[in-house]
Design a protein around this motif. Structure first.
Motif, PDB file in Angstrom:
ATOM      1  N   PHE A 166       0.836  -0.813   0.091  1.00  0.00           N
ATOM      2  CA  PHE A 166       0.087   0.189   0.120  1.00  0.00           C
ATOM      3  C   PHE A 166       0.815   1.427  -0.474  1.00  0.00           C
ATOM      4  N   GLN A 167       2.014   1.325   1.204  1.00  0.00           N
ATOM      5  CA  GLN A 167       2.107   2.182   1.093  1.00  0.00           C
ATOM      6  C   GLN A 167       3.564   2.158  -0.056  1.00  0.00           C
ATOM      7  N   ALA A 181       1.567   4.109  -3.255  1.00  0.00           N
ATOM      8  CA  ALA A 181       0.880   5.438  -2.648  1.00  0.00           C
ATOM      9  C   ALA A 181       1.866   6.888  -3.401  1.00  0.00           C
ATOM     10  N   TYR A 191     -15.033  -4.727   0.440  1.00  0.00           N
ATOM     11  CA  TYR A 191     -15.514  -3.603   0.173  1.00  0.00           C
ATOM     12  C   TYR A 191     -16.442  -3.552  -1.249  1.00  0.00           C
ATOM     13  N   TRP A 224     -20.272  -1.384  -1.706  1.00  0.00           N
ATOM     14  CA  TRP A 224     -20.846   0.268  -3.270  1.00  0.00           C
ATOM     15  C   TRP A 224     -21.248  -1.057  -3.483  1.00  0.00           C
ATOM     16  N   PHE A 244      -5.130   7.296  -2.327  1.00  0.00           N
ATOM     17  CA  PHE A 244      -4.084   6.222  -2.206  1.00  0.00           C
ATOM     18  C   PHE A 244      -2.495   5.916  -0.911  1.00  0.00           C
ATOM     19  N   GLN A 245      -2.935   7.062  -0.786  1.00  0.00           N
ATOM     20  CA  GLN A 245      -2.187   8.392  -0.176  1.00  0.00           C
ATOM     21  C   GLN A 245      -2.975   7.805   1.255  1.00  0.00           C
ATOM     22  N   ILE A 263      -5.321   5.252   2.233  1.00  0.00           N
ATOM     23  CA  ILE A 263      -5.313   3.988   2.093  1.00  0.00           C
ATOM     24  C   ILE A 263      -3.854   3.679   2.205  1.00  0.00           C
ATOM     25  N   ALA A 264      -2.783   3.829   2.369  1.00  0.00           N
ATOM     26  CA  ALA A 264      -1.624   3.765   2.450  1.00  0.00           C
ATOM     27  C   ALA A 264      -1.492   3.810   4.103  1.00  0.00           C
ATOM     28  N   ASP A 265      -2.250   3.696   5.179  1.00  0.00           N
ATOM     29  CA  ASP A 265      -1.567   3.829   6.586  1.00  0.00           C
ATOM     30  C   ASP A 265      -2.651   2.523   7.217  1.00  0.00           C
ATOM     31  N   ARG A 313      -6.197   2.401   7.172  1.00  0.00           N
ATOM     32  CA  ARG A 313      -7.084   0.628   6.602  1.00  0.00           C
ATOM     33  C   ARG A 313      -8.290  -0.252   7.606  1.00  0.00           C
ATOM     34  N   LEU A 356     -11.210   2.394   8.380  1.00  0.00           N
ATOM     35  CA  LEU A 356     -12.550   2.053   7.202  1.00  0.00           C
ATOM     36  C   LEU A 356     -13.425   0.406   7.648  1.00  0.00           C
ATOM     37  N   GLN A 357     -12.412  -0.507   7.368  1.00  0.00           N
ATOM     38  CA  GLN A 357     -13.395  -1.930   8.211  1.00  0.00           C
ATOM     39  C   GLN A 357     -13.973  -1.651   9.658  1.00  0.00           C
ATOM     40  N   LEU A 391     -13.207   3.935  -3.532  1.00  0.00           N
ATOM     41  CA  LEU A 391     -12.156   2.403  -4.030  1.00  0.00           C
ATOM     42  C   LEU A 391     -13.075   2.508  -5.016  1.00  0.00           C
ATOM     43  N   LEU A 436      -9.520   3.075  -7.329  1.00  0.00           N
ATOM     44  CA  LEU A 436      -8.770   1.820  -7.146  1.00  0.00           C
ATOM     45  C   LEU A 436      -9.058   0.966  -8.091  1.00  0.00           C
TER      46      LEU A 436
END
Lengths: 105, 105
Positions: A2-3, A6, A79, A83, B2-3, B5-7, B11, B14-15, B69, B72
């Motif tokens: 993910f990083q 990014a 996810y 949606w 993207f940034q 969800i990088a952390d 994430r 979100l879940q 998303l 993505l």
DNA sequence: AAATTATGAAACCATTTGGTTTCACTTATT
DNA sequence: AATAAGTGAAACCAAATGGTTTCATAATTT
């Protein structure tokens, strides 16, 4: 992973390496930053497994390995149904409205 | 996005917010960090559109909005065919090998 | 053998990031 | 009316990030 994706430069690199194996020098030619900077991005992608390197003579060539993106696909799939639910709810609303205001009225 | 969800914490958020609307205080209860830190993560998710906030009395409640998303998913779809190619190539290799070493031999 | 080319490692730097604590403000509750 | 609860903004900090320049090394070319 993910990083790794990014950063926009790194996403661009993935796209560039999509079906070619390119040496660092040529890759760097596509970017406004120094070769060293590009090299560091490539290393990060490599550590994430998104890119594979091969030494040929004095050059190092890189190409995409999309396999780690499967993890992203799985993450996303979780996810996806949410949606889809939202879209279905929207669709039901539209249809309910159409029964009140039929099309062509 | 993207940034956002990088952390990993984000994430996880979100879940957590997948089909519940939860006030900040309760959200923060799930994490080892301060409420303020969680609040900042929520703001980042909110700016990415991944989460929606609603004020109810003195509390602010958050819930997931998975819509961004889709971007993505589109990004990923571009690479999907490449790993499918790789899998097919692998499959061909395996089948070619099986014609030399049939199963059950 | 000498010069050139392709590269990564290292040291360095400014900015961003992920966290903290403190404070002020608005909305309950007593 | 006074107190308590829920929150975001602000100031601050250490570490990570994305970039640079310089240097050493290995492979190629002349």
């Amino acid at each position: 992973m993910f990083q790794a994706i990014a950063d926009p430069t790194r996403r661009s690199l993935l796209q560039l390496l999509v079906d070619q194996e390119i040496p660092v020098k040529d890759i760097a030619g596509h970017y406004p930053m120094s070769r060293t900077a590009v090299s560091k991005h490539l290393r990060i992608l490599s550590e994430a497994g998104l890119v594979v390197e091969r030494k040929v003579g004095r050059e190092t060539r890189y190409r995409l390995d999309p396999e780690p993106l499967l993890e992203l696909k799985r993450w996303l799939a979780y996810y996806e149904r949410y949606w889809e639910n939202r879209l279905q709810a929207l669709k039901r609303l539209v249809e309910a409205d159409e029964s009140v205001h039929p099309r062509g009225e």
